[in-house]
Scaffold this motif. Sequence first.
Motif, PDB file in Angstrom:
ATOM      1  N   VAL A 154      57.530  35.525  22.210  1.00 33.02           N
ATOM      2  CA  VAL A 154      58.866  36.129  22.349  1.00 33.02           C
ATOM      3  C   VAL A 154      59.944  35.224  21.761  1.00 33.02           C
ATOM      4  O   VAL A 154      60.882  35.689  21.115  1.00 33.02           O
ATOM      5  CB  VAL A 154      59.163  36.436  23.828  1.00 33.02           C
ATOM      6  N   THR A 155      59.821  33.925  21.978  1.00 31.98           N
ATOM      7  CA  THR A 155      60.892  33.020  21.540  1.00 31.98           C
ATOM      8  C   THR A 155      60.641  32.451  20.151  1.00 31.98           C
ATOM      9  O   THR A 155      61.564  31.936  19.529  1.00 31.98           O
ATOM     10  CB  THR A 155      61.038  31.826  22.511  1.00 31.98           C
ATOM     11  N   GLY A 156      59.394  32.506  19.715  1.00 35.11           N
ATOM     12  CA  GLY A 156      59.065  31.872  18.448  1.00 35.11           C
ATOM     13  C   GLY A 156      59.112  30.358  18.525  1.00 35.11           C
ATOM     14  O   GLY A 156      59.167  29.676  17.499  1.00 35.11           O
ATOM     15  N   ARG A 157      59.124  29.819  19.729  1.00 33.86           N
ATOM     16  CA  ARG A 157      59.202  28.356  19.893  1.00 33.86           C
ATOM     17  C   ARG A 157      57.967  27.853  20.615  1.00 33.86           C
ATOM     18  O   ARG A 157      57.322  28.585  21.354  1.00 33.86           O
ATOM     19  CB  ARG A 157      60.411  27.989  20.741  1.00 33.86           C
ATOM     20  N   SER A 158      57.683  26.603  20.422  1.00 29.84           N
ATOM     21  CA  SER A 158      56.552  26.012  21.139  1.00 29.84           C
ATOM     22  C   SER A 158      56.984  25.664  22.562  1.00 29.84           C
ATOM     23  O   SER A 158      58.176  25.496  22.843  1.00 29.84           O
ATOM     24  CB  SER A 158      56.063  24.760  20.405  1.00 29.84           C
ATOM     25  N   VAL A 159      56.003  25.595  23.448  1.00 31.41           N
ATOM     26  CA  VAL A 159      56.270  25.205  24.831  1.00 31.41           C
ATOM     27  C   VAL A 159      55.486  23.917  25.096  1.00 31.41           C
ATOM     28  O   VAL A 159      54.283  23.955  25.295  1.00 31.41           O
ATOM     29  CB  VAL A 159      55.818  26.288  25.836  1.00 31.41           C
ATOM     30  N   PRO A 160      56.175  22.778  25.059  1.00 29.64           N
ATOM     31  CA  PRO A 160      55.446  21.540  25.343  1.00 29.64           C
ATOM     32  C   PRO A 160      54.901  21.562  26.768  1.00 29.64           C
ATOM     33  O   PRO A 160      55.621  21.971  27.698  1.00 29.64           O
ATOM     34  CB  PRO A 160      56.504  20.442  25.197  1.00 29.64           C
ATOM     35  N   THR A 161      53.653  21.176  26.912  1.00 32.10           N
ATOM     36  CA  THR A 161      53.045  21.219  28.247  1.00 32.10           C
ATOM     37  C   THR A 161      52.364  19.897  28.566  1.00 32.10           C
ATOM     38  O   THR A 161      52.032  19.116  27.666  1.00 32.10           O
ATOM     39  CB  THR A 161      51.975  22.323  28.350  1.00 32.10           C
ATOM     40  N   ARG A 162      52.176  19.664  29.852  1.00 28.98           N
ATOM     41  CA  ARG A 162      51.373  18.538  30.325  1.00 28.98           C
ATOM     42  C   ARG A 162      50.417  19.114  31.361  1.00 28.98           C
ATOM     43  O   ARG A 162      50.856  19.825  32.282  1.00 28.98           O
ATOM     44  CB  ARG A 162      52.295  17.497  30.952  1.00 28.98           C
ATOM     45  N   LEU A 163      49.124  18.847  31.206  1.00 25.47           N
ATOM     46  CA  LEU A 163      48.143  19.364  32.157  1.00 25.47           C
ATOM     47  C   LEU A 163      48.119  18.444  33.374  1.00 25.47           C
ATOM     48  O   LEU A 163      47.961  17.227  33.238  1.00 25.47           O
ATOM     49  CB  LEU A 163      46.763  19.469  31.504  1.00 25.47           C
ATOM     50  N   CYS A 164      48.299  19.019  34.543  1.00 25.03           N
ATOM     51  CA  CYS A 164      48.463  18.239  35.782  1.00 25.03           C
ATOM     52  C   CYS A 164      47.464  18.708  36.826  1.00 25.03           C
ATOM     53  O   CYS A 164      46.855  19.775  36.688  1.00 25.03           O
ATOM     54  CB  CYS A 164      49.871  18.451  36.342  1.00 25.03           C
ATOM     55  N   PRO A 165      47.331  17.934  37.914  1.00 23.97           N
ATOM     56  CA  PRO A 165      46.474  18.391  39.004  1.00 23.97           C
ATOM     57  C   PRO A 165      47.036  19.649  39.660  1.00 23.97           C
ATOM     58  O   PRO A 165      48.203  20.007  39.460  1.00 23.97           O
ATOM     59  CB  PRO A 165      46.497  17.224  39.999  1.00 23.97           C
ATOM     60  N   ARG A 166      46.206  20.264  40.469  1.00 20.84           N
ATOM     61  CA  ARG A 166      46.630  21.467  41.202  1.00 20.84           C
ATOM     62  C   ARG A 166      47.848  21.179  42.077  1.00 20.84           C
ATOM     63  O   ARG A 166      47.982  20.058  42.586  1.00 20.84           O
ATOM     64  CB  ARG A 166      45.498  21.950  42.113  1.00 20.84           C
ATOM     65  N   ARG A 167      48.680  22.192  42.285  1.00 22.73           N
ATOM     66  CA  ARG A 167      49.794  22.099  43.236  1.00 22.73           C
ATOM     67  C   ARG A 167      49.268  22.566  44.594  1.00 22.73           C
ATOM     68  O   ARG A 167      48.695  23.657  44.671  1.00 22.73           O
ATOM     69  CB  ARG A 167      50.921  23.022  42.748  1.00 22.73           C
ATOM     70  N   PRO A 168      49.448  21.778  45.655  1.00 20.12           N
ATOM     71  CA  PRO A 168      48.887  22.189  46.944  1.00 20.12           C
ATOM     72  C   PRO A 168      49.403  23.561  47.374  1.00 20.12           C
ATOM     73  O   PRO A 168      50.574  23.886  47.177  1.00 20.12           O
ATOM     74  CB  PRO A 168      49.392  21.101  47.914  1.00 20.12           C
ATOM     75  N   GLY A 169      48.516  24.361  47.940  1.00 18.71           N
ATOM     76  CA  GLY A 169      48.921  25.650  48.504  1.00 18.71           C
ATOM     77  C   GLY A 169      48.854  26.820  47.536  1.00 18.71           C
ATOM     78  O   GLY A 169      49.217  27.933  47.901  1.00 18.71           O
ATOM     79  N   ASP A 170      48.410  26.593  46.282  1.00 14.81           N
ATOM     80  CA  ASP A 170      48.359  27.685  45.304  1.00 14.81           C
ATOM     81  C   ASP A 170      47.004  28.391  45.346  1.00 14.81           C
ATOM     82  O   ASP A 170      45.982  27.792  44.991  1.00 14.81           O
ATOM     83  CB  ASP A 170      48.554  27.141  43.880  1.00 14.81           C
TER      84      ASP A 170
END
Length: 332
Positions: free
Chosen positions: A271-287
């Motif tokens: 939709v934006t034509g832009r990249s989304v920088p990401t960092r892979l992290c551990p799970r968030r508690p409660g999800d």
Amino acid sequence: MSTPAILVTGGAGFIGSHTCKALAGAGYLPVTLDNLSRGNRQDVRWGPFVEADTRDTARVAAALRQHRVSAVIHFAAYAYVGESVEQPEIYYDANVGGLLSVLRACREAGVDKVIFSSSCATYGIPDAVPICEDAPQRPINPYGRTKLIGEQVLIDYARAYGMHHAILRYFNAAGADPAGELSEKHVPETHLIPLALMAAAGRIPRLDVYGTDYPTPDGTCIRDYIHVADLADGHRLALTHLLGGGADLELNLGTGHGQSIFEVLDAVRRVTGRSVPTRLCPRRPGDPPALVADAGRARRMLGFAPQHSGIETIVRHAAPSFGVEKRHEERA
Ligand SMILES: NC(=O)c1ccc[n+]([C@@H]2O[C@H](COP(=O)([O-])OP(=O)(O)OC[C@H]3O[C@@H](n4cnc5c(N)ncnc54)[C@H](O)[C@@H]3O)[C@@H](O)[C@H]2O)c1
Ligand SMILES: O=c1ccn([C@@H]2O[C@H](COP(=O)(O)OP(=O)(O)O[C@H]3O[C@H](CO)[C@@H](O)[C@H](O)[C@H]3O)[C@@H](O)[C@H]2O)c(=O)[nH]1
């Protein structure tokens, strides 16, 4: 005939303000009652505003009487899982105490119809998806428990006092007013789509992806993202049903389709034509790994049919809230 007035607690918040717009468009007068702890005064534009706390029973009852209110839509609550684990007291106080106070005011003022914001968080970790309304409700955090207690209070008040209800269990609300009069915002901002758009816009360095080892096809959590304008319409339908003398309701409001975090990020890129920088992290508690609605009952009982809830449409409508240029202007 005069315009029916509806008290909307939490009407300065995200879902509440969109619902006030939908109610006004359908010929109701939305009367917002909000303490502005997390809402915005400038989003109260479709009816009168009462700055008050839901726990102030006298103020709520006075508003009900002054505006000759026909029904209440009770959005006002705190709504963050993580915060509820850290500070359960404010959750039980605002969410359970607030509901009890609003119901006491309703009984004092002779108002007997309430629509209640519940959540798919009441299902906890479901045995199966899609989740139907009769699935076991075993919330795994204080936020979800406050919502389940609220549902149980309403069911008891219906039996004992004839207080009619529509319990609406929303899945993940997202997007913004298709006409651009309201934006997507949350205080504080912790939601996936807004943060992904902020990362695409360069307003935050990156999006943290919480968990890539879930038992889902790509390892990330799956959610059922429903456009806030569709949720608003669901409230309009539930209100018409209750005011018409319809039976009490307990309904999921979702689309029946789930998206993983990576699928949402792909939609943001498209939709934006832009990249989304990401960092892979551990799970968030409660999800929970996957929360997707069985949307059949709302369709059958109310004719609820989401119009805007494709993930690309949701992202496109939310994008301007975060200053991200839309690549597909012509498709607005
Ligand atoms: N956003 C979602 O995806 C989602 C999903 C399921 C359920 N819900 C429920 O929907 C409702 C609305 O959620 P939202 O996302 O619009 O949140 P929001 O924080 O944007 O809106 C809540 C509003 O309630 C007000 N408020 C809070 N406590 C109050 C009190 N004691 N007295 C008066 N006003 C008070 C806040 O100022 C705010 O304007 C909440 O009950 C939430 O639990 C939200
Ligand atoms: O920076 C982020 C934010 C979120 N997520 C993940 O994205 C998914 C969706 O998270 P979020 O947008 O925070 O929504 P939920 O935690 O699912 O909670 C929302 O949806 C619930 C219903 O599912 C409501 O009850 C809550 O009020 C509402 O905040 C989850 O797997 C998160 O772990 C990330 O990976 N990174």
